[in-house]
Scaffold this active site. Structure first.
Site, PDB file in Angstrom:
ATOM      1  N   ASP A  32       6.278  -7.258 -10.152  1.00 56.66           N
ATOM      2  CA  ASP A  32       6.272  -6.464  -8.920  1.00 56.66           C
ATOM      3  C   ASP A  32       7.262  -7.006  -7.894  1.00 56.66           C
ATOM      4  O   ASP A  32       6.987  -7.998  -7.217  1.00 56.66           O
ATOM      5  CB  ASP A  32       4.847  -6.472  -8.335  1.00 56.66           C
ATOM      6  CG  ASP A  32       4.746  -5.693  -7.042  1.00 56.66           C
ATOM      7  OD1 ASP A  32       3.736  -5.843  -6.336  1.00 56.66           O
ATOM      8  OD2 ASP A  32       5.696  -4.932  -6.728  1.00 56.66           O
ATOM      9  N   ASP A 213      11.090  -1.356  -5.470  1.00 56.17           N
ATOM     10  CA  ASP A 213       9.741  -1.868  -5.722  1.00 56.17           C
ATOM     11  C   ASP A 213       9.224  -1.476  -7.100  1.00 56.17           C
ATOM     12  O   ASP A 213       8.721  -0.362  -7.291  1.00 56.17           O
ATOM     13  CB  ASP A 213       8.791  -1.344  -4.633  1.00 56.17           C
ATOM     14  CG  ASP A 213       7.381  -1.902  -4.775  1.00 56.17           C
ATOM     15  OD1 ASP A 213       6.529  -1.553  -3.947  1.00 56.17           O
ATOM     16  OD2 ASP A 213       7.142  -2.681  -5.724  1.00 56.17           O
TER      17      ASP A 213
HETATM   18  O1  LIG Z   1       0.159   0.032  -4.613  1.00 60.69           O
HETATM   19  C1  LIG Z   1       1.309  -0.290  -4.661  1.00 60.69           C
HETATM   20  N1  LIG Z   1       2.283   0.378  -3.997  1.00 60.69           N
HETATM   21  C2  LIG Z   1       2.080   1.471  -3.231  1.00 60.69           C
HETATM   22  C3  LIG Z   1       1.182   2.467  -3.579  1.00 60.69           C
HETATM   23  C4  LIG Z   1       1.039   3.553  -2.720  1.00 60.69           C
HETATM   24  C5  LIG Z   1       1.778   3.591  -1.589  1.00 60.69           C
HETATM   25 CL1  LIG Z   1       1.611   4.929  -0.472  1.00 60.69          CL
HETATM   26  C6  LIG Z   1       2.649   2.583  -1.298  1.00 60.69           C
HETATM   27  N2  LIG Z   1       2.787   1.552  -2.129  1.00 60.69           N
HETATM   28  C7  LIG Z   1       1.771  -1.484  -5.416  1.00 60.69           C
HETATM   29  O2  LIG Z   1       2.863  -1.941  -5.202  1.00 60.69           O
HETATM   30  N3  LIG Z   1       0.955  -2.065  -6.323  1.00 60.69           N
HETATM   31  C8  LIG Z   1       1.275  -3.303  -6.970  1.00 60.69           C
HETATM   32  C9  LIG Z   1       0.177  -3.572  -7.924  1.00 60.69           C
HETATM   33  C10 LIG Z   1      -0.875  -2.552  -7.711  1.00 60.69           C
HETATM   34  C11 LIG Z   1      -0.335  -1.542  -6.778  1.00 60.69           C
END
Ligand SMILES: O=C(Nc1ccc(Cl)cn1)C(=O)N1CCCC1
Length: 325
Positions: A32, A213
């Site tokens: 990640d 990301d």
């Molecule tokens: O949830 C994450 N990003 C994310 C998800 C939704 C929104 Cl609006 C923004 N960002 C994420 O990076 N992970 C890493 C491991 C489990 C989830």
């Protein structure tokens, strides 16, 4: 040293898991670039929360870091917390002899339920590592001084295994040239400025401040760009029920083009026709969603699986390199 590890997609390319040796035990971790903790399911994780997962047992070779704790939450409101050990971690043959391994003593339901996922390996900047009382370094920061080149590359693919390479650039993995842009590190992310977005030769507006990301599944773009994109898909709607933009699965989904470093890169429309939104399979959930409440654009796996990306710390000014696959 240098090395390469496979990035295996989960169903619908929701995330990508890589085999990692932690204290001699193989766990499948979600790499990640949007976070900076290496945490794992462990023998300390309650059995009720860890059935089906591979677990790290610190007893074999871990050295407890007494009094150290960690607690992380992600954009999707998932999270985990626990204690810290130092142990040997090997990724694609690249060895960190003493890496901070964050053993989970509690995990959220999202992690509990995804039994293929045994934890995360953060590749953002160590300034956002959550360990207290003393912040720890990411795997990349731990080994970067020993790498042939202080960089790693990300080559995620749609529906098949891609790779994370450490210490070298494999020129067979991309077409054309690599376009580099400067990175802003103040928020701890691989953050940069993206440019104009277009679809069907129509301007959608500028994307602006963005992060690369790998831990986020979708693309979260400025609301104006997102609505201008879906205006080109007949039958699309922003559904509170579905949690975002959906459209008929048989719709014609246009390619998305984004300018980075003055070059245009394309995300095929088929990557944006992401998953069935309901059991009937009639409506599909979009791979582009609005970045409401986030404050910047997230270029997640839907974007990255069209690209070859270099995460470069070879100089004191980190930079990102983008090429088409
Ligand atoms: O949830 C994450 N990003 C994310 C998800 C939704 C929104 Cl609006 C923004 N960002 C994420 O990076 N992970 C890493 C491991 C489990 C989830």
């Amino acid at each position: 040293q240098s090395g390469s590890v496979a990035a295996n997609p989960e169903q619908y390319d929701e995330s990508y898991l890589c085999p990692v040796q932690v204290g001699g035990q193989t766990l499948n971790l979600d790499f990640d670039t949007g976070s900076a903790d290496l945490w794992v399911f462990s023998t300390l994780t309650p059995a009720s929360e860890s059935t089906g997962h591979a677990k790290y047992n610190p007893k074999t070779s871990g050295k407890a870091k007494s009094g150290y704790t960690w607690n992380i939450s992600y954009g999707d409101n998932s999270g985990a917390s626990g204690t810290v050990y130092a142990d040997k971690v090997v990724v694609g043959g690249v060895t960190a002899t003493s890496q901070a391994v964050e053993a989970a003593t509690s995990v959220s339901t999202q992690f509990m339920q995804d039994t293929d996922n045994d934890g995360l390996l953060g590749l953002a900047f160590s300034t956002i590592n959550t360990v207290q009382p003393q912040q720890q370094t990411t795997f990349f920061d731990t080994v970067k001084g020993t790498l042939a080149k202080k960089l790693f590359t990300v080559d995620l693919k749609a529906g098949t295994a891609g790779t994370y390479d450490f210490g070298y650039i494999d020129n067979s993995k991309y077409s054309g040239t690599i376009t580099y842009v400067p990175v802003k590190t103040t928020n701890g992310f691989w953050e940069f400025t993206a440019g104009a977005a277009t679809a069907n030769n129509r301007s959608l507006g500028s994307v602006g401040d963005a992060i690369a990301d790998t831990g986020t599944t979708l693309m979260y773009l400025p609301t104006a760009v997102t609505s201008a994109y879906y205006a080109q898909i007949s039958g699309s709607t922003n559904s509170a029920d579905a949690g975002g933009y959906i459209f008929p699965c048989d719709a014609d989904v246009p390619d998305f083009h984004i300018a980075i470093g003055g070059k245009s890169f394309t995300v095929p429309g088929e990557y944006i026709n992401f998953t069935p939104a309901d059991n009937s399979g009639e409506q599909c959930f979009g791979g582009i969603q609005p970045n409401t409440g986030i404050g910047f654009t997230i270029l997640g796996d839907v974007f990255l699986k069209a690209m070859f990306v270099v995460f470069d710390q070879t100089t004191s000014a980190p930079r990102l390199g983008f090429a088409a696959q």
